[in-house]
Design a protein around this motif. Structure first.
Motif, PDB file in Angstrom:
ATOM      1  N   PHE A 139       0.470   3.826  -2.982  1.00 47.15           N
ATOM      2  CA  PHE A 139      -0.822   4.511  -3.053  1.00 47.15           C
ATOM      3  C   PHE A 139      -0.682   5.472  -2.487  1.00 47.15           C
TER       4      PHE A 139
ATOM      5  N   ARG B 141       0.406  -1.406   0.119  1.00 47.38           N
ATOM      6  CA  ARG B 141       0.482  -0.469   0.035  1.00 47.38           C
ATOM      7  C   ARG B 141       1.185   1.241  -0.453  1.00 47.38           C
TER       8      ARG B 141
ATOM      9  N   THR C 152      -6.369   6.737  -1.330  1.00 46.82           N
ATOM     10  CA  THR C 152      -6.247   5.066  -1.754  1.00 46.82           C
ATOM     11  C   THR C 152      -6.115   4.395  -0.743  1.00 46.82           C
TER      12      THR C 152
END
Ligand SMILES: *Cc1c(COP(=O)(O)O)cnc(C)c1O
Length: 399
Positions: free
Chosen positions: A13, A10, A17
């Motif tokens: 992102f 992640r 997001t």
């Protein structure tokens, strides 16, 4: 197929997001999108040996549950923190943050613009435990060195002040504080980590009253305290020793609010800026206190350090009798009068810091109001304020 991006992937992102995906793992809960509410005190250990060594992530209700992990891990990810704890209120988050940073015999510096209950906690509770607090000019910046003492262990900042909106130079204060071995504690409720990433800007321990924008609905009391790698161990231990854990339903609601927080903040910012500019042009208004306005003295720092504004700002009216302000506020149809903020509804309260400021003088030149702009139609809000100003002028005899 993975049902949600893994935490390790992640990082690439954008914040919007991550806000959607952090703290969820549908593959571990039968595909259901959200982490469920785990209620519980007792956690059973499979063997004698596991109990003896407290083996396993979960050992007792107050020491964490999958629900608290989901919220706190998500917040750490968004705030760029090493760890986060969740408390039953924003003030509890503040007291745990401060208790992690100071000990008996220490000196604490607090911005004169800090949230009032923070002052009371320092002046009453910390004082009883042998911590001396002094207040400093919020605009002090790198000059903080001049008011630091040998035993200054922590500096509390709040940017902007949530009542008076002075913008603080957090990186400058942190630079000096760290050089002298002091911890920087920040009340980051106004901006949230979405608009001001505290730990990237030099803050060691950051506090968020989740009661405000994380809830977004005026239906929740919750606090979050996050820390960088240096202060996370002491924060985590202090939290567990006080055992001020938030309730599971409240944590669930906070996570629900988190998914839409970015969207709501953008709308609060847009609406509040529109109303702030409209108020700037009113003949009854002396000035507007909002760091995102180019005329504001804190604008350059805000622009440098923040990626946006929330929906809370102040207004100084031209001098009128108190009864005229009361006439304006009493008749408002859409603006509620009450404490707290961050919900969907607009609020307006009068305030006066004269009685409790100690390092600076509060003399704004007229009655002060604080606005939180909600999600109502802008035309309706302006019409309500317009009628309010008519009542104010009539009561002041300036019509
Ligand atoms: C509301 C608020 C708090 C405290 O939050 P509670 O959940 O009401 O205890 C702390 N700091 C600021 C700036 C706040 O506005």
């Amino acid at each position: 197929m993975s049902l949600t991006p893994k935490p390790e992937s992640r990082a690439k992102f954008a914040p919007a997001t991550r806000l959607v995906h952090a703290g969820r793992d549908p593959s571990g809960q039968h595909g259901f999108v959200n982490t469920p509410i785990y209620r519980g005190s007792t956690v059973l250990f499979p063997t004698y040996d596991d109990l003896k060594h407290r083996r396993g992530r979960y050992t007792y209700g107050t020491h964490g549950t999958p629900t608290s992990d989901a919220l706190c891990d998500a917040w750490s990810e968004i705030a760029g923190a090493a760890g986060t704890v969740a408390t039953p209120s924003g003030l509890a988050a503040l007291s745990i943050g401060l208790m992690s940073a100071v000990s008996a015999g220490d000196h604490l510096l607090v911005s004169d613009s800090a949230y009032r209950p923070t002052r009371i906690f320092c002046d009453e509770v910390l004082k009883r435990f042998g911590v001396e607090t002094t207040y400093y000019d919020p605009l002090i910046g790198a000059g903080i060195g001049a008011v630091m003492r040998e035993n200054t262990k922590a500096v509390l900042v709040e940017a902007p002040g949530s009542l008076t909106f002075e913008m603080q130079d957090v990186p400058a204060i942190a630079g000096v504080a760290h050089a002298r071995g002091a911890c920087v504690v920040m009340d980051n409720t106004w901006a949230t980590p979405l608009l001001f990433p505290p730990h990237e800007r030099g803050v060691d321990i950051a506090i968020e009253a989740g009661t405000k924008y994380l809830s977004g609905g005026s239906d929740l009391l919750l606090g979050l305290t996050s820390a960088n790698a240096e202060y996370w161990p002491v924060l985590n231990r202090t939290y567990h020793q006080f055992s001020v854990c938030a309730g599971p339903e409240d944590m669930f609601l906070a996570m629900r609010g988190m998914r839409t927080m970015g969207l709501r903040l953008r709308e609060h910012e847009r609406q509040a800026l529109d109303i702030a500019r409209w108020l700037q042009a009113r003949p009854e208004v002396l000035r507007v206190l909002h760091p995102a306005l180019p005329e504001d003295p804190g604008h350059a720092i805000w622009k440098r350090d923040f990626s946006g504004a929330s929906g809370l700002f102040g207004v100084i009216l031209k001098p009128v009798p108190e009864a005229a302000v009361a006439a304006m506020l009493d008749g408002l149809e859409l603006f509620g009068m009450g404490f707290s903020w961050g919900g969907f509804e607009s609020l307006c309260i009068p305030f006066d810091c004269t009685p409790f400021r100690t390092a600076t003088r509060w003399a704004p030149g007229g009655p002060a109001l604080r606005f939180h702009i909600g999600l109502e139609d802008l035309g309706d809000l302006k019409a309500d304020l317009d009628a309010g100003f008519a009542r104010l002028r009539a009561a002041a005899g300036t019509n």
